[in-house]
Scaffold this active site. Structure first.
Site, short mmCIF file in Angstrom:
data_model
loop_
_atom_site.label_atom_id
_atom_site.label_comp_id
_atom_site.label_asym_id
_atom_site.label_seq_id
_atom_site.Cartn_x
_atom_site.Cartn_y
_atom_site.Cartn_z
N GLY A 159 0.86 -1.32 0.01
CA GLY A 159 -0.21 0.13 -0.05
C GLY A 159 0.82 1.19 0.05
O GLY A 159 2.03 1.15 -0.42
N LEU B 245 0.34 3.71 -2.12
CA LEU B 245 0.93 3.58 -3.67
C LEU B 245 1.33 4.80 -4.10
O LEU B 245 0.82 5.88 -3.55
CB LEU B 245 -0.12 3.04 -4.44
N PRO C 212 3.70 7.06 -7.60
CA PRO C 212 3.82 6.72 -9.21
C PRO C 212 4.75 5.77 -9.49
O PRO C 212 5.00 5.17 -10.56
CB PRO C 212 4.54 8.28 -9.66
N GLY C 213 5.87 5.27 -8.48
CA GLY C 213 6.65 4.16 -8.73
C GLY C 213 5.73 2.93 -8.92
O GLY C 213 6.02 2.17 -9.79
N HIS C 214 4.68 2.58 -7.93
CA HIS C 214 3.81 1.41 -8.14
C HIS C 214 2.99 1.47 -9.39
O HIS C 214 2.90 0.61 -10.08
CB HIS C 214 3.01 1.48 -6.83
N LYS D 15 14.06 -0.53 -7.27
CA LYS D 15 14.45 0.25 -5.96
C LYS D 15 14.65 -0.60 -5.02
O LYS D 15 15.69 -0.28 -4.23
CB LYS D 15 13.13 1.21 -5.80
N SER E 242 7.07 4.82 -0.21
CA SER E 242 5.71 5.19 0.72
C SER E 242 6.26 6.10 1.62
O SER E 242 5.47 6.69 2.37
CB SER E 242 5.28 3.94 0.99
N ARG E 243 7.45 5.97 2.19
CA ARG E 243 7.91 6.40 3.39
C ARG E 243 8.26 7.94 3.17
O ARG E 243 8.56 8.72 4.11
CB ARG E 243 9.20 5.68 3.89
#
Length: 516
Positions: free
Chosen positions: A30, A32, A34-36, A155, A192-193
């Site tokens: 979760g 989410l 733009p990388g996801h 990544k 996400s972090r």
């Protein structure tokens, strides 16, 4: 297709049973971004037919968080995540509760222990048991979903390496595809972090992507990366270094061999937020060496491989055949080395019209593309190729062509003599019987007569013996080559296998797959 969100295994399985579709699976926790979305978009682009479903999972796995880490505050917003996933091309989302993934609790199930040689490097050195939790949950998810393909980002490189190794050792029949790290306009790798950072922390954390970019630029100019200088910059920006290393991208251990593909890997803490980033270091573009005996299908698949991945194609066998044709056409005794040296000194050998399908070879401005495939040339090329002067001349030509990389070459001694430092070496082979059948089809197609497949098989065995026993650059598998036996495989099968092997060794970030 109506987009669905499932929370129980029963709902998911009931829906999948009515689809009769292959699943392309993208696991996430979760949060989410733009990388996801990029991973989902790539999965959508790579769909080969309508009977494929892109399934995104959202599950915050407690097993990969140590005590005191951010499990409780990890971003959770299923509505927002669903909007981002569906807008990127996902067909369905599975967002299970803990008991759906681990019925009865994690202690009721087997746990995977990642080899310490992989776990204890980089992130795993500080995050004890983290990758054991990652490996355990991915096996649980795969068991429930049974996908055909797994999509992962580069990544989290250490995680990708561990999952590839896990699937390989357990013979899990799921294809893994990985895609390059995606960054925002300021160079930050999407994570996400990143949402944890305050405005002031974001300013300080900017030194991480800046350092990555500058180090890559300096390396590409031939300069040495100054890790001490990078560490000093991080300190000035209140970033606490967890690791700052140049490592082998597969063993993940520190390396000083910067002549091969390396990884500059960094983890820092900005306040309480842990950030990781990396860049690959490579002095030249990749070189791929494909060796193997006559009739193994090297030329056909190497051309297709080069076209698919945007490489220059170098047919070294054609170069030896062109020289052989020149010797035959000038009625030179193949054992007269002095005369061969004399004619080669003034000869001009080149490839023209180098589209992947129509690449032609010229010697002294004569197009010999078809002429070099005659039975007469085939029967003599081994005798010519074993002569030291001939090999020295052609090897030098080949090395000049490959000086900057970005090349795939095929022949008998590419990985052992021509490009011993190739980034990937393949030994492509097939049984003599299989190769004789292929040779017969090729001769028939080109309008040449032959006595029988049995005679062709005998000739192939004799050619193998000559090539393997010659003193100069004999045909042999390089010690670090991957062998691929192609009996019963068509060109598409072999090509897919080659691309999978290539992608396990060369990241998308280093050599992106061209858009079709």
């Amino acid at each position: 297709m109506v987009r669905k969100i499932f929370q129980t295994n029963a709902e998911l399985k009931d829906w999948l049973s009515g689809q009769n579709s292959a699943i392309i699976f993208i696991p996430t926790m979760g949060g989410l971004h733009p990388g996801h979305q990029y991973l989902i978009q790539k999965a959508k682009e790579k769909k080969t037919n309508t009977n494929q479903i892109i399934l995104v999972s959202i599950f915050v796995n407690p097993l990969q968080f140590s005590k005191g880490e951010d499990f409780k505050k990890y971003p959770r917003n299923i509505k927002r995540d669903a909007e981002l996933a569906f807008s990127a091309g996902a067909d369905a989302i599975w967002a299970p509760e803990y008991d759906e993934v681990f019925p009865g609790g994690a202690d009721s199930h087997f746990k995977i222990e990642v080899p310490k040689t992989l776990h204890n490097q980089l992130c795993g050195a500080e995050r004890k048991g983290h990758f054991d939790g990652v490996a355990t949950v991915i096996i649980r998810l795969i068991k429930i979903i049974k996908p055909k393909k797994l999509i992962l980002g580069e990544k989290d490189w250490q995680q990708l390496i561990i999952i590839r190794k896990l699937f390989q050792e357990l013979s899990i029949p799921v294809k893994i595809e990985s895609y390059s790290t995606q960054r925002d306009q300021s160079g930050f790798a999407y994570s996400s972090r990143n949402s944890y950072l305050s405005d002031s922390e974001r300013v300080n954390a900017q030194s991480l992507p800046n350092a990555i970019k500058e180090a890559k630029t300096e390396f590409d100019k031939g300069k040495v990366i100054n890790l001490t200088k990078i560490a000093s910059i991080f300190k000035e920006n209140n970033l606490k270094i967890e690791y700052l290393k140049i490592v082998d991208p597969f063993s993940l251990k520190e390396t000083e061999n910067i002549n091969r593909l390396c990884l500059l890997a960094i983890a820092v803490k900005c306040g309480s937020t842990r950030l990781i980033d990396h860049t690959f270091l490579m002095h030249r573009k990749p070189i791929i060496a494909i060796d193997g005996p006559a009739g193994a299908g090297k030329s056909t698949v190497t051309k297709a491989f080069a076209k698919k991945l945007g490489f220059i194609y170098l047919d070294t066998g054609a170069m030896y055949r062109a020289v052989t044709w020149l010797i035959i056409s000038n009625s030179i005794d193949p054992n007269d080395q002095a005369e061969i040296k004399n004619i080669l000194k003034d000869s001009k050998l080149e490839f023209k019209n180098s589209s992947f399908v129509e690449q032609k070879i010229f010697i002294n401005n004569i197009d010999v593309t078809e002429k070099i495939r005659s039975p007469q040339v085939t029967s003599m090329v081994s005798e010519i190729a074993k002569q030291q002067f001939v090999r020295e001349v052609l090897t030098r030509k080949q090395q000049v062509i490959g000086n900057n990389g970005g090349l795939v070459a095929e022949g008998r001694d590419i990985g052992t003599a021509v490009f011993p430092d190739a980034d990937l070496k393949i030994f492509l082979t097939a049984s003599p019987t299989e190769r004789a059948k292929r040779r017969a089809l090729d001769l028939h197609k080109r309008g040449y007569e032959f006595s029988s497949i049995e005679d062709l098989e005998k000739e192939i065995k004799e050619r193998d013996k000559k090539d393997s026993e010659r003193k100069i650059a004999p045909l042999k598998k390089a010690q670090d080559a991957i062998e691929l036996v192609t009996d019963g495989m068509n060109i598409e099968d072999v090509l897919k296998e080659l691309i999978d092997i290539f992608r396990s060794k060369i990241p998308e970030e280093v050599w992106p797959t061209p858009n079709s």
